[in-house]
Design an enzyme around this catalytic site. Sequence first.
Site, mmCIF file in Angstrom:
data_model
loop_
_atom_site.group_PDB
_atom_site.id
_atom_site.type_symbol
_atom_site.label_atom_id
_atom_site.label_comp_id
_atom_site.label_asym_id
_atom_site.label_seq_id
_atom_site.Cartn_x
_atom_site.Cartn_y
_atom_site.Cartn_z
ATOM 1 N N GLY A 273 0.936 -1.291 0.027
ATOM 2 C CA GLY A 273 -0.083 -0.131 0.076
ATOM 3 C C GLY A 273 0.755 1.047 0.093
ATOM 4 O O GLY A 273 2.005 1.316 -0.472
ATOM 5 N N ASN A 274 0.387 2.295 0.703
ATOM 6 C CA ASN A 274 0.879 3.588 0.396
ATOM 7 C C ASN A 274 2.250 3.628 1.342
ATOM 8 O O ASN A 274 3.326 4.199 0.789
ATOM 9 C CB ASN A 274 0.215 4.691 1.147
ATOM 10 N N THR A 302 -4.152 -2.616 -1.836
ATOM 11 C CA THR A 302 -4.813 -2.120 -0.478
ATOM 12 C C THR A 302 -6.113 -2.738 -0.989
ATOM 13 O O THR A 302 -6.794 -2.005 -1.694
ATOM 14 C CB THR A 302 -4.866 -0.837 -0.362
ATOM 15 N N ASP A 304 -8.429 -1.387 0.999
ATOM 16 C CA ASP A 304 -9.197 -0.140 1.395
ATOM 17 C C ASP A 304 -9.466 0.748 -0.186
ATOM 18 O O ASP A 304 -10.085 1.681 -0.050
ATOM 19 C CB ASP A 304 -8.477 0.714 2.349
ATOM 20 N N GLU A 403 -14.146 1.271 9.246
ATOM 21 C CA GLU A 403 -13.130 1.019 10.489
ATOM 22 C C GLU A 403 -12.622 2.612 10.707
ATOM 23 O O GLU A 403 -12.864 2.642 12.062
ATOM 24 C CB GLU A 403 -12.133 0.179 10.015
ATOM 25 N N TYR A 455 -10.831 -9.775 9.076
ATOM 26 C CA TYR A 455 -9.771 -10.512 8.643
ATOM 27 C C TYR A 455 -10.156 -11.712 7.711
ATOM 28 O O TYR A 455 -9.472 -12.418 7.157
ATOM 29 C CB TYR A 455 -8.988 -10.971 10.061
ATOM 30 N N MET A 456 -11.499 -12.244 7.917
ATOM 31 C CA MET A 456 -12.029 -13.133 6.853
ATOM 32 C C MET A 456 -11.983 -12.661 5.741
ATOM 33 O O MET A 456 -11.916 -13.463 4.618
ATOM 34 C CB MET A 456 -13.380 -13.691 7.440
ATOM 35 N N ARG A 458 -9.828 -10.276 4.472
ATOM 36 C CA ARG A 458 -8.708 -9.995 3.751
ATOM 37 C C ARG A 458 -7.792 -11.283 3.340
ATOM 38 O O ARG A 458 -6.951 -11.383 2.292
ATOM 39 C CB ARG A 458 -7.989 -9.409 4.778
#
Length: 532
Positions: A273-274, A302, A304, A403, A455-456, A458
């Site tokens: 990611g970033n 990501t 996100d 989140e 987490y599932m 991801r």
Amino acid sequence: MDTLSRAITSPKPKQTVATHKSYSRKPGFSNSNIISGCLLRSKSSSSGRVWASHAPPPNVDFSDPDWKSKFQKDFEARFNIPHVTDVFPHAQSIPSTFCLRMRTPVSEDFAEGYPSDEKWHGYINNNDRVLLKVIHYSTPTSAGAECIDPDCTWVEQWVHRAGPRENIYFKPEDVKAAIVTCGGLCPGLNDVIRHIVITLEIYGVKKIVGIPFGYRGFADRDLAEMLLSRKVVQNIHLSGGSLLGVSRGGPSISDIVDHMEEKGINMLFVLGGNGTHAGADAIHNECRKRRLKVAVVGVPKTIDNDILLMDKTFGFDTAVEEAQRAINSAYIEAHSAYHGIGIVKLMGRNSGFIAMHASLASGQIDICLIPEVPFYLHGPHGVLSHLKYLIETKGSAVVCVAEGAGQNFLQKTNAKDASGNNVLGDFGVHIQQETKKYFKEIGVPADVKFIDPTYMIRACRANASDGILCTVLGQNAVHGAFAGYSGITVGICNTHYVYFPIPEVISYPRAVDPNSRMWHRCLTSTGQPDFV
Ligand SMILES: Nc1ncnc2c1ncn2[C@@H]1O[C@H](COP(=O)(O)OP(=O)(O)OP(=O)(O)O)[C@@H](O)[C@H]1O
Ligand SMILES: O=P(O)(O)OC[C@H]1O[C@](O)(CO)[C@@H](O)[C@@H]1O
Ligand SMILES: [Mg+2]
């Protein structure tokens, strides 16, 4: 009076509104840009002064009749992609060894790498460009308008097209390529690794290694490089996670480059990611400083979806699809209970894309709360009072929270993870407790259930559309490196594939625009009012 904010802001009780949170102050993210981007755009549209979220701060002199061509020149310079010849002007190219015609899979044919085929017209010209923005907004008040000047003048912004070039700047037999995956997990990591390895082999590269556990693997002597080949990666896309492992934190840039020098790594593919991209750009700059002929190429990872300028990042579609399952469970629980309320928390530290898209896709969400859009919990316009209305009218309700939403309702801890990211408070748990408390106080029974599937989501393997995106991104990363580019990342832009210079995509996190059509569509779907 807001009971929650009294608890938090004591001794000065007053109603607290969740606002656009402040972003982590890591070097890759600039707060000033966030202010000039998000706030100006969302707040000033009524005044007719709206600026592109990724545009430079409005320091252009629009009274200069030449401002447009100056802007375009500046844009071209900003989006120029660094090349080995910037540092080694005499670097020689050779005809590409990447060719897909006249191929027989007989091992001895591969001994010297694949032969070039001059008649094959499958290459990208270095001057090919892709249009970054495709809508001509005629007025700054058009929905989601991204304008550069107050009149929303049409300005062409071109970026570099990705793909294989006819000439390459690395001889396959001289290449030692390394792949590293950093940050959190994301569906599709293995698909990208797989396609980087396969494409490197097609160019004729024999030395391909994986760096274990993110940047940490560059410094930890106990972690050995993993040898990679088509055989090793053949089936890795069938499972989620990363074959190589991931981590946060890790060694200094100088230690990483020392390791690369020591191990002879001259092509580095960085998936992250970033933060990871900030690291990749720093590695690229350090290599240049040391005058090492190295290509560092990123692939943005990501769930996100908070990387700028791209249609989407890989893993996002899969995450949305998986999030729907959690939403559906919450819906069933809520719907089957007497006065049931289901709350689902989805990932998205700074950006509510997963929450917004999953809410839209599921069609089962009554309230979607994201970090970009302020809201009250208590009070006549607050979320809780709307929940009461939903219980009274529908008998049940489902809430989706990102989140990063509502962080200012929570006690700040100042805790950081190993990479320096702020550790967020759990707003999902908080809203669950507040909802229970509220319904108890008003004497209305409510059965409140909270689901945290983060987490599932991801850890899933990529779905078909992400699988294809990963394939193209992985291949283009290798093409970019062989073409001699470094300090770049690959992306999809208006359905075409492009190379961006790394700093342009991480200067601040991409966020949901509360004025966008997509957020409005989400509101239409949930039917929620403004909670302010
Ligand atoms: N500004 C920076 N400069 C150099 N390296 C960085 C920087 N920020 C983060 N890193 C390194 O990049 C790696 C990944 O960073 P981070 O944990 O923030 O994840 P990320 O790449 O942003 O992915 P995610 O989306 O999962 O958070 C870490 O090893 C971290 O040390
Ligand atoms: O718990 P971890 O692995 O540090 O990662 C959590 C973070 O990773 C992300 O999924 C990606 O940045 C965020 O949404 C989340 O805050
Ligand atoms: Mg990050």
